[in-house]
Design a protein around this motif. Structure first.
Motif, PDB file in Angstrom:
ATOM      1  N   ILE A 166       2.179   6.913  -5.663  1.00 59.73           N
ATOM      2  CA  ILE A 166       0.876   6.410  -6.102  1.00 59.73           C
ATOM      3  C   ILE A 166       0.658   6.833  -7.553  1.00 59.73           C
ATOM      4  CG2 ILE A 166      -1.620   6.481  -5.699  1.00 59.73           C
ATOM      5  CD1 ILE A 166      -0.895   7.438  -2.802  1.00 59.73           C
ATOM      6  N   ARG A 167       0.334   5.879  -8.408  1.00 58.00           N
ATOM      7  CA  ARG A 167      -0.015   6.186  -9.795  1.00 58.00           C
ATOM      8  C   ARG A 167      -1.475   5.817 -10.015  1.00 58.00           C
ATOM      9  NH1 ARG A 167       4.410   6.449 -13.189  1.00 58.00           N
ATOM     10  NH2 ARG A 167       2.942   7.368 -14.663  1.00 58.00           N
ATOM     11  N   PRO A 168      -2.177   6.517 -10.920  1.00 59.78           N
ATOM     12  CA  PRO A 168      -3.585   6.182 -11.157  1.00 59.78           C
ATOM     13  C   PRO A 168      -3.800   4.735 -11.575  1.00 59.78           C
ATOM     14  CG  PRO A 168      -3.066   8.314 -12.090  1.00 59.78           C
ATOM     15  CD  PRO A 168      -1.770   7.732 -11.627  1.00 59.78           C
ATOM     16  N   TYR A 169      -2.788   4.109 -12.215  1.00 59.93           N
ATOM     17  CA  TYR A 169      -2.965   2.741 -12.710  1.00 59.93           C
ATOM     18  C   TYR A 169      -2.192   1.717 -11.884  1.00 59.93           C
ATOM     19  CZ  TYR A 169       1.529   3.931 -14.807  1.00 59.93           C
ATOM     20  OH  TYR A 169       2.824   4.349 -14.995  1.00 59.93           O
ATOM     21  N   LYS A 170      -1.558   2.119 -10.812  1.00 59.64           N
ATOM     22  CA  LYS A 170      -0.779   1.169 -10.021  1.00 59.64           C
ATOM     23  C   LYS A 170      -0.749   1.598  -8.561  1.00 59.64           C
ATOM     24  CE  LYS A 170       4.267   1.680  -9.635  1.00 59.64           C
ATOM     25  NZ  LYS A 170       4.120   1.963  -8.247  1.00 59.64           N
ATOM     26  N   ARG A 171      -0.851   0.620  -7.681  1.00 62.50           N
ATOM     27  CA  ARG A 171      -0.821   0.911  -6.261  1.00 62.50           C
ATOM     28  C   ARG A 171       0.598   1.257  -5.816  1.00 62.50           C
ATOM     29  NH1 ARG A 171       0.448  -2.210  -1.796  1.00 62.50           N
ATOM     30  NH2 ARG A 171       1.623  -4.125  -2.190  1.00 62.50           N
ATOM     31  N   ALA A 172       0.677   2.001  -4.759  1.00 63.76           N
ATOM     32  CA  ALA A 172       1.967   2.262  -4.125  1.00 63.76           C
ATOM     33  C   ALA A 172       2.160   1.264  -2.999  1.00 63.76           C
ATOM     34  CB  ALA A 172       1.994   3.672  -3.562  1.00 63.76           C
ATOM     35  N   PHE A 173       3.399   1.069  -2.597  1.00 65.28           N
ATOM     36  CA  PHE A 173       3.647   0.304  -1.385  1.00 65.28           C
ATOM     37  C   PHE A 173       3.378   1.213  -0.192  1.00 65.28           C
ATOM     38  CE2 PHE A 173       6.368  -1.979  -4.446  1.00 65.28           C
ATOM     39  CZ  PHE A 173       5.898  -3.271  -4.237  1.00 65.28           C
ATOM     40  N   SER A 174       2.834   0.638   0.856  1.00 62.85           N
ATOM     41  CA  SER A 174       2.647   1.408   2.078  1.00 62.85           C
ATOM     42  C   SER A 174       4.010   1.741   2.663  1.00 62.85           C
ATOM     43  CB  SER A 174       1.832   0.596   3.091  1.00 62.85           C
ATOM     44  OG  SER A 174       2.611  -0.483   3.594  1.00 62.85           O
ATOM     45  N   GLN A 175       4.018   2.671   3.608  1.00 65.42           N
ATOM     46  CA  GLN A 175       5.273   3.019   4.263  1.00 65.42           C
ATOM     47  C   GLN A 175       5.918   1.779   4.880  1.00 65.42           C
ATOM     48  OE1 GLN A 175       5.634   5.087   8.286  1.00 65.42           O
ATOM     49  NE2 GLN A 175       6.037   6.790   6.875  1.00 65.42           N
ATOM     50  N   ALA A 176       5.107   0.976   5.564  1.00 64.87           N
ATOM     51  CA  ALA A 176       5.646  -0.219   6.218  1.00 64.87           C
ATOM     52  C   ALA A 176       6.226  -1.197   5.198  1.00 64.87           C
ATOM     53  CB  ALA A 176       4.554  -0.898   7.042  1.00 64.87           C
ATOM     54  N   GLU A 177       5.516  -1.379   4.081  1.00 66.61           N
ATOM     55  CA  GLU A 177       6.023  -2.283   3.036  1.00 66.61           C
ATOM     56  C   GLU A 177       7.325  -1.765   2.454  1.00 66.61           C
ATOM     57  OE1 GLU A 177       1.999  -4.162   1.022  1.00 66.61           O
ATOM     58  OE2 GLU A 177       2.495  -2.087   0.594  1.00 66.61           O
ATOM     59  N   ALA A 178       7.365  -0.463   2.174  1.00 71.15           N
ATOM     60  CA  ALA A 178       8.569   0.125   1.567  1.00 71.15           C
ATOM     61  C   ALA A 178       9.775  -0.025   2.490  1.00 71.15           C
ATOM     62  CB  ALA A 178       8.322   1.593   1.240  1.00 71.15           C
ATOM     63  N   ILE A 179       9.591   0.316   3.752  1.00 68.78           N
ATOM     64  CA  ILE A 179      10.705   0.212   4.709  1.00 68.78           C
ATOM     65  C   ILE A 179      11.129  -1.237   4.878  1.00 68.78           C
ATOM     66  CG2 ILE A 179      11.349   0.496   7.125  1.00 68.78           C
ATOM     67  CD1 ILE A 179      11.390   3.090   5.483  1.00 68.78           C
ATOM     68  N   ASN A 180      10.161  -2.141   4.933  1.00 64.48           N
ATOM     69  CA  ASN A 180      10.477  -3.560   5.061  1.00 64.48           C
ATOM     70  C   ASN A 180      11.313  -4.050   3.873  1.00 64.48           C
ATOM     71  OD1 ASN A 180      10.155  -6.210   6.412  1.00 64.48           O
ATOM     72  ND2 ASN A 180       8.976  -6.719   4.588  1.00 64.48           N
ATOM     73  N   MET A 181      10.923  -3.635   2.667  1.00 60.91           N
ATOM     74  CA  MET A 181      11.676  -4.022   1.472  1.00 60.91           C
ATOM     75  C   MET A 181      13.097  -3.463   1.516  1.00 60.91           C
ATOM     76  SD  MET A 181       8.756  -3.500  -1.444  1.00 60.91           S
ATOM     77  CE  MET A 181       9.841  -3.903  -2.804  1.00 60.91           C
ATOM     78  N   MET A 182      13.223  -2.213   1.939  1.00 59.93           N
ATOM     79  CA  MET A 182      14.540  -1.585   1.975  1.00 59.93           C
ATOM     80  C   MET A 182      15.430  -2.206   3.039  1.00 59.93           C
ATOM     81  SD  MET A 182      13.303   2.364   1.334  1.00 59.93           S
ATOM     82  CE  MET A 182      14.944   3.117   1.334  1.00 59.93           C
ATOM     83  N   MET A 183      14.853  -2.485   4.216  1.00 60.30           N
ATOM     84  CA  MET A 183      15.618  -3.094   5.295  1.00 60.30           C
ATOM     85  C   MET A 183      16.038  -4.526   4.945  1.00 60.30           C
ATOM     86  SD  MET A 183      15.939  -0.841   7.796  1.00 60.30           S
ATOM     87  CE  MET A 183      16.146  -1.640   9.381  1.00 60.30           C
ATOM     88  N   ASN A 184      15.273  -5.158   4.061  1.00 57.74           N
ATOM     89  CA  ASN A 184      15.571  -6.529   3.649  1.00 57.74           C
ATOM     90  C   ASN A 184      16.200  -6.585   2.269  1.00 57.74           C
ATOM     91  OD1 ASN A 184      14.454  -8.521   5.791  1.00 57.74           O
ATOM     92  ND2 ASN A 184      12.844  -6.983   5.583  1.00 57.74           N
ATOM     93  N   SER A 185      16.948  -5.546   1.924  1.00 60.55           N
ATOM     94  CA  SER A 185      17.719  -5.516   0.676  1.00 60.55           C
ATOM     95  C   SER A 185      19.195  -5.411   1.041  1.00 60.55           C
ATOM     96  CB  SER A 185      17.292  -4.329  -0.190  1.00 60.55           C
ATOM     97  OG  SER A 185      15.941  -4.429  -0.546  1.00 60.55           O
ATOM     98  N   PRO A 186      19.771  -6.492   1.558  1.00 63.51           N
ATOM     99  CA  PRO A 186      21.165  -6.433   2.015  1.00 63.51           C
ATOM    100  C   PRO A 186      22.106  -6.041   0.888  1.00 63.51           C
ATOM    101  CG  PRO A 186      20.417  -8.714   1.842  1.00 63.51           C
ATOM    102  CD  PRO A 186      19.206  -7.845   1.684  1.00 63.51           C
ATOM    103  N   GLY A 187      23.004  -5.117   1.201  1.00 65.87           N
ATOM    104  CA  GLY A 187      23.980  -4.690   0.209  1.00 65.87           C
ATOM    105  C   GLY A 187      23.561  -3.496  -0.610  1.00 65.87           C
ATOM    106  N   HIS A 188      22.293  -3.140  -0.558  1.00 66.88           N
ATOM    107  CA  HIS A 188      21.830  -2.024  -1.384  1.00 66.88           C
ATOM    108  C   HIS A 188      22.181  -0.679  -0.743  1.00 66.88           C
ATOM    109  CE1 HIS A 188      18.739  -0.716  -4.564  1.00 66.88           C
ATOM    110  NE2 HIS A 188      19.311   0.377  -4.109  1.00 66.88           N
ATOM    111  N   PHE A 189      21.876  -0.550   0.553  1.00 71.29           N
ATOM    112  CA  PHE A 189      22.025   0.743   1.228  1.00 71.29           C
ATOM    113  C   PHE A 189      23.079   0.672   2.332  1.00 71.29           C
ATOM    114  CE2 PHE A 189      17.525   0.169   0.020  1.00 71.29           C
ATOM    115  CZ  PHE A 189      17.400   1.187  -0.910  1.00 71.29           C
TER     116      PHE A 189
END
Length: 330
Positions: free
Chosen positions: A288-311
């Motif tokens: 979380i930054r004062p000038y920018k929102r963070a992704f929620s845990q669910a959003e972050a995990i969803n993005m990571m799980m849907n990044s084929p080839g990254h992890f």
């Protein structure tokens, strides 16, 4: 800071991060972990600060607000709003004792981690004693209080971004290593690797490190050189465990071979670096930054799980199972 949701040609609804909630907003819908979506949610206007804490007590993740019926996100007051809502969220999830102990760990390690970063920036050297002392303190704090420690480190001011990111990745590596059954010596190396993984960035100008917009090709080349620089800096100190060096050098490699600096693929990427890639990205996404929102845990995990080839998909599944589903991370 927020995501507009266009419904029937209107842009009145926005999905925002929980840290942006404030009195005067009209809450149209919520996203809550484990919520039964058959239950109808009744929209309401936030008229008191206690209502924000009440929502957070239900493990609120994101909300949809209707700016036609209530207040919009306030960029001018974002910093104060973030801190107040952030503190309320911590209190809703963790005990006062856990929060106090986590913040004590942050304060106890602050001089040591800052010394490590300053030595890298000014002297181009690795303050190994300071780093090792910080890791011992983080290991101790993470035994029973890992979730609170990682959560406390989520809110980062500009001048604390590198310090708290280093601490949080170290705590994530320590906790993940223990959850995977590694012994304490191996866990110590994972924690040290997490602490120093970005040390090579200390040679970069602040304008690049804190630039909010897109980096130029030349700036990206400089950034992509930080794993090798960090490896060279840390390797000058005798007896640094090989896993620590591997984390420094290879934490930006991708499983499909498209990462840097070596374009390694699959199991050719050291195991510890594959763990570090997961912890590093998760921590960055949920910051979380004062000038920018963070992704929620669910959003972050969803993005990571849907990044084929990254992890490494098996290690990512283990991270989700042992760190997220288990409730260690919030």
């Amino acid at each position: 800071m927020s995501t507009k949701i266009i419904l029937n040609g209107s842009e009145m609804r926005k999905r925002i991060h929980v840290s942006q909630l404030r009195v005067g907003m009209y809450v149209e819908d919520v996203e809550i972990e484990g919520e039964d979506r058959t239950r109808r949610f009744k929209p309401f206007l936030i008229s008191a600060a206690g209502q924000v804490e009440s929502l957070m007590a239900n493990r609120l993740m994101t909300v949809v607000i209707d700016v036609g019926k209530g207040a919009d996100v306030d960029p001018g007051g974002a910093q104060d709003i973030d801190r107040a809502a952030f503190d309320a969220q911590l209190r809703a999830v963790f005990s006062a004792k856990d929060i106090k102990q986590a913040r004590e760990c942050v304060e106890d390690t602050r001089p040591q981690i800052r010394q490590m970063l300053a030595h890298a920036r000014i002297k181009a050297s690795f303050a190994s004693d300071a780093a090792s002392a910080a890791v011992e303190r983080i290991m101790s704090a993470a035994f029973d209080n890992a979730g609170a420690l990682i959560a406390v480190a989520k809110l980062k001011e500009k001048d604390e971004l590198t310090f708290l990111h280093s601490l949080a990745v170290s705590a994530l590596m320590i906790t993940l290593g223990r959850s995977l059954g590694h012994g304490e010596e191996d866990v110590r190396a994972l924690g040290l690797g997490g602490l120093v993984h970005d040390l090579g960035k200390m040679a970069l100008p602040d304008e690049i490190l804190t630039k909010p917009g897109k980096l130029t090709a030349e700036e990206m080349d400089l950034v992509r050189g930080h794993p090798q620089r960090g490896y060279e800096l840390v390797s000058r100190v005798a007896h640094v465990p090989k896993p620590v060096l591997d984390i420094c050098r290879y934490h930006h490699e991708k499983f499909d071979g498209s990462g840097y600096p070596g374009r390694l693929a699959g199991k050719k990427i050291p195991y510890v670096a594959r763990l570090a890639a997961i912890c590093d990205v998760y921590e960055a996404l949920t910051t979380i930054r004062p000038y920018k929102r963070a992704f929620s845990q669910a959003e972050a995990i969803n993005m990571m799980m849907n990044s084929p080839g990254h992890f490494d998909s098996q290690l990512l599944s283990a991270f989700v199972s042992k760190m997220v589903i288990s409730g260690t991370l919030h």
